[in-house]
Design an enzyme around this catalytic site. Structure first.
Site, short mmCIF file in Angstrom:
data_model
loop_
_atom_site.label_atom_id
_atom_site.label_comp_id
_atom_site.label_asym_id
_atom_site.label_seq_id
_atom_site.Cartn_x
_atom_site.Cartn_y
_atom_site.Cartn_z
N ARG A 48 48.04 23.87 16.07
CA ARG A 48 46.60 23.57 16.02
C ARG A 48 45.99 23.95 17.35
O ARG A 48 46.68 24.26 18.30
CB ARG A 48 46.38 22.08 15.71
CG ARG A 48 47.28 21.19 16.55
CD ARG A 48 46.71 19.89 16.92
NE ARG A 48 45.52 20.02 17.71
CZ ARG A 48 45.52 20.33 19.02
NH1 ARG A 48 46.64 20.54 19.68
NH2 ARG A 48 44.37 20.44 19.67
N GLY A 49 44.64 23.83 17.41
CA GLY A 49 43.93 24.26 18.61
C GLY A 49 43.57 25.72 18.44
O GLY A 49 44.41 26.54 18.03
N ALA A 50 42.31 26.05 18.74
CA ALA A 50 41.80 27.38 18.39
C ALA A 50 42.64 28.55 18.92
O ALA A 50 43.02 29.44 18.15
CB ALA A 50 40.35 27.49 18.83
N ARG A 89 42.44 27.89 7.88
CA ARG A 89 41.47 26.89 8.37
C ARG A 89 40.20 27.66 8.74
O ARG A 89 40.29 28.74 9.35
CB ARG A 89 42.00 26.11 9.58
CG ARG A 89 43.14 25.15 9.25
CD ARG A 89 43.50 24.28 10.45
NE ARG A 89 42.56 23.19 10.66
CZ ARG A 89 42.52 22.47 11.80
NH1 ARG A 89 43.35 22.74 12.80
NH2 ARG A 89 41.65 21.49 11.94
N GLN A 193 44.68 13.45 18.33
CA GLN A 193 45.12 14.51 19.25
C GLN A 193 45.03 14.06 20.71
O GLN A 193 45.76 14.57 21.56
CB GLN A 193 44.27 15.77 19.05
CG GLN A 193 44.53 16.53 17.77
CD GLN A 193 43.63 16.09 16.63
OE1 GLN A 193 43.17 14.95 16.60
NE2 GLN A 193 43.37 16.97 15.67
N ASP A 234 36.05 25.48 19.15
CA ASP A 234 36.62 26.23 18.02
C ASP A 234 35.78 27.45 17.70
O ASP A 234 36.30 28.45 17.18
CB ASP A 234 36.76 25.33 16.80
CG ASP A 234 37.93 24.39 17.01
OD1 ASP A 234 37.73 23.34 17.65
OD2 ASP A 234 39.05 24.73 16.60
N ASN A 244 33.37 21.93 17.92
CA ASN A 244 34.63 21.40 18.47
C ASN A 244 34.97 20.12 17.72
O ASN A 244 34.19 19.66 16.86
CB ASN A 244 34.51 21.15 19.98
CG ASN A 244 35.86 20.89 20.61
OD1 ASN A 244 36.78 21.71 20.48
ND2 ASN A 244 36.03 19.76 21.27
N LYS A 245 36.10 19.56 18.04
CA LYS A 245 36.61 18.37 17.34
C LYS A 245 35.54 17.30 17.14
O LYS A 245 34.77 17.01 18.05
CB LYS A 245 37.79 17.81 18.15
CG LYS A 245 38.44 16.55 17.62
CD LYS A 245 38.89 16.66 16.19
CE LYS A 245 39.79 17.86 15.94
NZ LYS A 245 39.98 18.13 14.48
O1 MRU Z 1 41.89 20.11 14.43
P1 MRU Z 1 42.42 20.66 15.71
O2 MRU Z 1 43.40 19.78 16.38
O3 MRU Z 1 42.94 22.08 15.55
O4 MRU Z 1 41.14 20.74 16.65
C1 MRU Z 1 41.28 21.30 17.93
C2 MRU Z 1 40.05 21.23 18.74
O5 MRU Z 1 39.00 20.83 18.30
C3 MRU Z 1 40.15 21.76 20.13
O6 MRU Z 1 39.31 21.06 20.99
C4 MRU Z 1 39.74 23.24 20.12
O7 MRU Z 1 40.45 23.95 19.17
C5 MRU Z 1 39.95 23.86 21.44
S1 MRU Z 1 41.68 24.02 21.82
C6 MRU Z 1 41.82 24.77 23.32
#
Ligand code: MRU
Length: 337
Positions: A48-50, A89, A193, A234, A244-245
């Protein structure tokens, strides 16, 4: 203090993923050799994470080619499978961006595609180090060369990238320079997270931190406990609107009211230059169970309906600056990307 955390790696003609659903209590590596496995890992957030999703997508195309060769897929079947990977996703632009980058190279053969995927991973690693420096320089110039209390949301570190991270990478660089007093890590409901992943990374880096419920963020900010907040992204539109999250928007609003900096830290690949603003960003809506259950145990009435967007969009008017590996974009000053 530099530490090695490898969230995703290309090893022996397949991908090794550190299963983030099990952290921090168990450190288990997953072996991925089929596209179905990769899509499943992406959708249940084992990876996970962009930026890490981008790397997963790029490696996933190589896996698709290998699987296609084993299973004798037609080229149209390969295209369909690669489409499913790209769409696993929807919100993080990096996934579709990386898949599209490497699929262009499919006609040049598997080794060329693998080389392009490895290049995306290496560039991401380098961009983390560069963002760390740009962001640390910006904050010290803004707030002075002193110890700072910093708030962050979700996980944006080595677990979300192939390097030090984005927002968390800036925090690590500030810590290396002696500029961190304490980090307030939002727990980041519903999948935690912050408390599971960010706290794990901060502890490994020996950076002082405390975890707070997401609902405590506004109070921490408005009561002067926090000097600045940093988040990842993201997808960022040209005007600076930032997906973002979920929960990032509330942090931004509180920072705006308190008059403290709200930093978005992300590689240039997270900027979607096809979107002028954030109104078109596709927000992933996730399942009810993530809200109605905690640790596998039901905590809400049977049949409770939920609203569970995985991300929100912070309007650019609440963003102070966007930090990339290239530079700081002065969003509060009216700059666009
Ligand atoms: O649902 P996730 O855990 O993939 O969400 C991740 C985030 O929102 C992060 O803040 C974003 O991807 C940046 S990661 C460097």
């Amino acid at each position: 203090m530099s530490i090695e955390i490898t969230a995703i790696d290309w090893v022996d003609n397949g991908v090794t993923l550190l299963d983030q659903t099990l952290l921090p209590l168990e450190e288990v590596n997953l072996r991925i050799t089929t596209v179905t496995q990769m899509i499943d890992a992406i959708q249940r957030l084992a990876v996970r994470g962009a930026p890490a999703l981008g790397v997963a997508g790029a490696y996933g195309v190589v896996i698709a080619m290998d699987e296609g060769a084993r299973e004798d897929w037609t080229s149209s079947k390969l295209e369909t499978v690669v489409d499913s990977l790209r769409d696993a996703r929807p919100t993080a632009v990096n996934l579709a961006w990386a898949v599209n980058q490497v699929r262009e190279i499919i006609p040049q053969g598997r080794e060329a595609v693998l080389a392009a995927a490895l290049e995306i991973a290496a560039a991401d690693k380098k961009s983390g180090t560069d963002m760390g420096n740009v962001g640390a320089d910006w904050l010290i110039a803004k707030l002075g060369n002193k110890k700072l209390n910093l708030l962050t949301h979700c996980n944006t570190g080595s677990l979300a990238t192939t390097g030090t991270g984005t927002a968390l990478g800036v925090i690590k660089e500030l810590h290396a320079r002696g500029n961190v007093n304490e980090v307030f890590a939002d727990e980041t409901r519903p999948l935690l997270q912050g408390s599971r992943l960010t706290a794990w990374e901060l502890a490994k880096c020996q950076i002082p931190y405390r975890i707070q419920p997401d609902g405590a963020a506004a109070m921490a900010i408005l009561s002067g406990k926090v000097d600045a907040a940093l988040i990842g992204a993201d997808r960022i539109a040209v005007n600076g609107d930032t997906a973002n999250k979920i929960g990032s928007l509330g942090v931004a609003l509180a920072c705006h009211v308190a008059g403290i900096p709200f930093l978005v830290v992300a590689p240039e690949s997270t900027i979607d230059r096809s979107m002028n603003d954030g109104s078109q960003i596709h927000i992933e809506i996730r399942g009810d169970d993530e809200v109605t259950h905690v640790g596998g145990r039901q905590v809400a009435p049977h049949g409770a309906k939920t609203f569970n967007p995985a991300f929100d969009v912070t309007p650019s008017k609440f963003v102070s600056v966007v930090i990339t590996e290239l530079r700081a974009y002065d969003i509060a000053g009216g700059e666009t990307l």
